[in-house]
Structures are given as C-alpha cells and as structure tokens.
Design an enzyme around this catalytic site. Structure first.
Site, PDB file in Angstrom:
ATOM      1  N   GLY A 121      -0.088   5.644  -7.718  1.00  0.00           N
ATOM      2  CA  GLY A 121      -0.951   4.644  -8.303  1.00  0.00           C
ATOM      3  C   GLY A 121      -0.500   3.209  -8.171  1.00  0.00           C
ATOM      4  O   GLY A 121      -1.195   2.310  -8.587  1.00  0.00           O
ATOM      5  N   LEU A 122       0.672   2.963  -7.619  1.00  0.00           N
ATOM      6  CA  LEU A 122       1.141   1.583  -7.492  1.00  0.00           C
ATOM      7  C   LEU A 122       1.391   1.233  -6.034  1.00  0.00           C
ATOM      8  O   LEU A 122       2.211   0.386  -5.725  1.00  0.00           O
ATOM      9  CB  LEU A 122       2.419   1.383  -8.322  1.00  0.00           C
ATOM     10  CG  LEU A 122       2.215   1.562  -9.824  1.00  0.00           C
ATOM     11  CD1 LEU A 122       3.538   1.763 -10.523  1.00  0.00           C
ATOM     12  CD2 LEU A 122       1.491   0.373 -10.407  1.00  0.00           C
ATOM     13  N   SER A 123       0.681   1.925  -5.159  1.00  0.00           N
ATOM     14  CA  SER A 123       0.843   1.724  -3.723  1.00  0.00           C
ATOM     15  C   SER A 123       2.267   2.027  -3.290  1.00  0.00           C
ATOM     16  O   SER A 123       2.844   1.337  -2.476  1.00  0.00           O
ATOM     17  CB  SER A 123       0.465   0.308  -3.294  1.00  0.00           C
ATOM     18  OG  SER A 123       1.378  -0.635  -3.792  1.00  0.00           O
ATOM     19  N   SER A 124       2.838   3.080  -3.856  1.00  0.00           N
ATOM     20  CA  SER A 124       4.209   3.439  -3.489  1.00  0.00           C
ATOM     21  C   SER A 124       4.305   3.792  -2.010  1.00  0.00           C
ATOM     22  O   SER A 124       5.327   3.538  -1.383  1.00  0.00           O
ATOM     23  CB  SER A 124       4.712   4.605  -4.349  1.00  0.00           C
ATOM     24  OG  SER A 124       3.768   5.651  -4.396  1.00  0.00           O
ATOM     25  N   SER A 125       3.231   4.341  -1.427  1.00  0.00           N
ATOM     26  CA  SER A 125       3.290   4.692  -0.001  1.00  0.00           C
ATOM     27  C   SER A 125       3.468   3.443   0.854  1.00  0.00           C
ATOM     28  O   SER A 125       4.303   3.408   1.761  1.00  0.00           O
ATOM     29  CB  SER A 125       2.032   5.463   0.419  1.00  0.00           C
ATOM     30  OG  SER A 125       0.869   4.735   0.096  1.00  0.00           O
ATOM     31  N   ALA A 127       4.680   0.580  -0.158  1.00  0.00           N
ATOM     32  CA  ALA A 127       5.984  -0.014  -0.474  1.00  0.00           C
ATOM     33  C   ALA A 127       7.110   0.724   0.251  1.00  0.00           C
ATOM     34  O   ALA A 127       8.079   0.103   0.707  1.00  0.00           O
ATOM     35  CB  ALA A 127       6.219  -0.002  -1.986  1.00  0.00           C
ATOM     36  N   ASP A 169      -3.016  -2.947  -0.158  1.00  0.00           N
ATOM     37  CA  ASP A 169      -1.658  -2.681  -0.657  1.00  0.00           C
ATOM     38  C   ASP A 169      -0.612  -3.492   0.095  1.00  0.00           C
ATOM     39  O   ASP A 169       0.228  -4.176  -0.496  1.00  0.00           O
ATOM     40  CB  ASP A 169      -1.320  -1.191  -0.527  1.00  0.00           C
ATOM     41  CG  ASP A 169      -2.214  -0.316  -1.384  1.00  0.00           C
ATOM     42  OD1 ASP A 169      -2.923  -0.864  -2.245  1.00  0.00           O
ATOM     43  OD2 ASP A 169      -2.204   0.906  -1.185  1.00  0.00           O
TER      44      ASP A 169
END
Length: 392
Positions: A121-125, A127, A169
């Site tokens: 949900g926090l654009s971890s991919s 990042a 993102d």
C-alpha cells in the site's frame, strides 16, 4: 545507530557494507487509479522507506537477501532470467533487466533489503526497484537523471513484473520535496512542487496498516485497468473517434463530455471505472488549488471523496480497508485520507492534525480491532512526516 540490514550484511559477509541505498515510500492522497491512463496526481514522499546495505561484486553476480522474506536470490547482470520467477526478487531482476537495456553493466552487488514499514500500500514495489537501481548505478558508475530513473523503474514493473502501473509511484519517490505537494501530469511528465502555504494548518501523515499484506501482480489491479481501458475504447467507437490498439486507449484522450454523452451505453463495470477516472481527474485539479491556498481541510475532504470513489466506482479494497476508511471519516482530527496504494489489502493513509495524534491512534485502533480482532498483533499505526525524494 546501525540498521538491521547493515547488521545482517555483516553477519552474512563478515564485513561492513560499502554503501546504503534508500528510497522513500509515498502516499497519494488524491489521484489514485489514474496514472495508467495519463491522468494527473498529487503525492508526497514520507520519511520511511526501503534501505539496502550493499557492496560491489566484481564478477557481475547479484546476490540479494531480504529481512522480510527468507529466500536469498541470485542472478548475473548479463543473464537475467527472461521470465519472472514469481518471488520477491522479481522487482530487482526487472530493475537489472531494464537498466541493462540502456547501459552496460559490468559489476554486480551483494546486498540486504530492509523495509521500514509493512509491505503493501505504500508503493513498496517501486521503492524496492528504485533503491536497488541507485545501488546498481553507483557500483557501475552510471549517472541517471530523475526522469531516467523513473522511466527505468516503470519499465521494470510494467514490462518485466507485469503490473499495469503508471508512473505515479516512481515519480513521487523521486521528485518529491519535503513540505511540498507534488502535482504531476503523467501525460507529459510536467510537474510542480507546491510549497506549504504559510497559513496552512499543521499536519502529519498517519499510516494505518490493516494487517493484510498484498501483491499488485496477484490482485485485481490489472483487471481494473483493463476495464477502464475497455470503457475508454468503447467510448471512442460510440463517438466515432479514431482509435488504434486496445492498450493505447487512454482516458486522457477522450473528453469528459464524450463520457457523459455515452456512459449510459457502457456495461456498468466499465462505466464505473470511467466515472472514477474522470471524477478523480477533477479532484486532483481542485486538490492542487486547495493546497496552493493553504486549505488542508478542503484538500483532505477531496482525499476522502477519492477514497469513496475507489470503493464504489473502482471497486477496490478488502473489507478490512473499507472499514478502516469508514472509521477514519468519523474520527475527529483527521483532515482526510484513503486507501494507500492500489487498494487491494495494504494500508490506509490519513492527513491528521498533530494535536489529535494520540486520540486518533487510540480511537481508530479500538474501532478497527473491535471489528477485526484477528488483526491484533498485525495491525499497526505509524506517524510520518513528508520527505525528500530519493537522492541520486
């Protein structure tokens, strides 16, 4: 203070890492589910993200471990698997593959990845991709511009991992500036960093992690994008507009008036996806102006409206997330908020009045765990600040 990824690197390799790469996570209070069709977005990077402790490997091998996943991954920079392997390291393989198309890579690296918030949900991919790209560029002496790193990261996720993303993102994580709102047009990559107005009320960013981790690649994310595109494609045909390949159909190229005229002829799911896209475009423009004049309450209200549309028009959100959103709308001191990320499991984010920080955390937690007691021990609350984008 040594980070966990540094300690783990030391345990594995018996020496200290030679570098630490970092990419912040991002939030998108208004502008969700629109970038893949050339919409506009507003976003902020936050002071949590992905760290990678790393050192170069002269033999060209990439060897990566993660504190979140048990299995180590390994490949050679000159022979990235042609197909994704369906594990956590696909994002890193994709980054290697995308960078190697444009630059000669000679040196690999060994590294350990650490995320400072739960996955989802926090654009971890994005990042993960960007922090890895900065490390890989560093050891190979490659210098990328901000737009180049956005484009390479986008290529990796879209064309290697296979997620129908836009550039929201990556752009937020690269272009953001602390205490500014990123206002980006994904049609031409034009952006503005709107500073906080002197009269703006103070705010912090609350992240409510539902306890559910998610994967975009395995979610309904791609299907929703296809449904929107199908609606846009049909609108072009109904209006007698010229159209080409299906995947080139973009909401941005079909005027709102065309949608309003022909929406009743669309299958209902396609019409709903279009309704979200067109109304979200309008919300972004209104939100940027609200931020510009320092009206965080108006901006927050638009973020709540964005969340409502994501539930009812885009039809995303696990029951846990929908309940979190509902609780947020009823909690004093929250200016606004919505699902964070694609909205299939993951997090909700909120812009909050710092004076209510403790009561918000308590009230949201109590109400959520009352309805989802099984999430006790998994659900978490994090309070963050806005932050600068990645340092290249």
């Amino acid at each position: 203070m040594m980070m966990n990824c540094e300690e783990r690197f030391n345990q594995i390799y018996g020496r200290d890492p030679e570098g630490i790469a970092f990419c912040p996570y991002r939030i998108c209070p208004i502008g969700a589910h629109s970038d893949h069709n050339l919409g506009k977005i507003t976003g902020l990077a936050i002071n949590k993200g992905i760290h990678i402790a790393y050192a170069p490997k002269q033999n060209g091998v990439v060897e990566m471990a993660s504190l979140q996943f048990p299995k180590r991954a390994q490949w050679h920079i000159a022979s990235v698997p042609a197909q994704k392997q369906d594990d956590w390291a696909d994002y890193l393989r994709g980054a290697t593959w995308a960078l190697a198309k444009q630059h000669q890579l000679h040196i690999g690296l060994c590294g350990v990845i650490e995320g400072s918030l739960p996955i989802g949900g926090l654009s971890s991919s994005a990042a993960v991709i960007i922090s890895f790209l900065t490390a890989l560029c560093k050891v190979n002496g490659i210098s990328l511009s901000q737009q180049e790193i956005i484009d390479v990261a986008y290529d990796a996720e879209l064309n290697y991992v296979g997620v129908s993303v836009g550039k929201l993102d990556q752009s937020c994580e690269v272009l953001s500036k602390k205490d500014h709102l990123l206002y980006l047009d994904t049609k031409d990559n034009h952006y503005e960093l709107i500073p906080e107005h002197p009269a703006m009320k103070p705010y912090r960013i609350a992240i409510f992690f539902s306890g559910l981790e998610h994967s975009l690649a395995g979610s309904k994310y791609n299907m929703r994008v296809d449904e929107l595109r199908a609606g846009v494609y049909a609108l072009q045909a109904l209006a007698g507009m010229e159209y080409g390949k299906f995947n080139e159909a973009m909401g941005r190229n079909v005027p709102r008036e065309v949608y309003e005229r022909y929406k009743s002829q669309l299958p209902e799911p396609w019409a709903r996806r279009c309704e979200h896209w067109y109304t979200e475009f309008e919300r972004v423009e209104k939100g940027a102006e609200a931020w510009r004049r320092g009206d965080i309450e108006a901006y927050g209200k638009l973020s709540f409206e964005s969340g409502w549309s994501s539930i009812h028009n885009w039809e995303s959100g696990a029951p846990e997330q929908i309940r979190l959103y509902e609780i947020m709308t009823q909690t004093e001191g929250i200016y606004g908020g919505r699902f964070s990320g694609a909205g299939f499991k993951g997090c909700c984010m909120a812009l909050i009045d710092p004076a209510f920080e403790e009561s918000i955390s308590r009230q949201v937690t109590e109400a959520y765990l009352k309805d989802f007691p099984a999430m006790a021990g998994k659900y978490e609350v994090f309070i963050c600040e806005s932050a600068d984008g990645v340092m290249l």
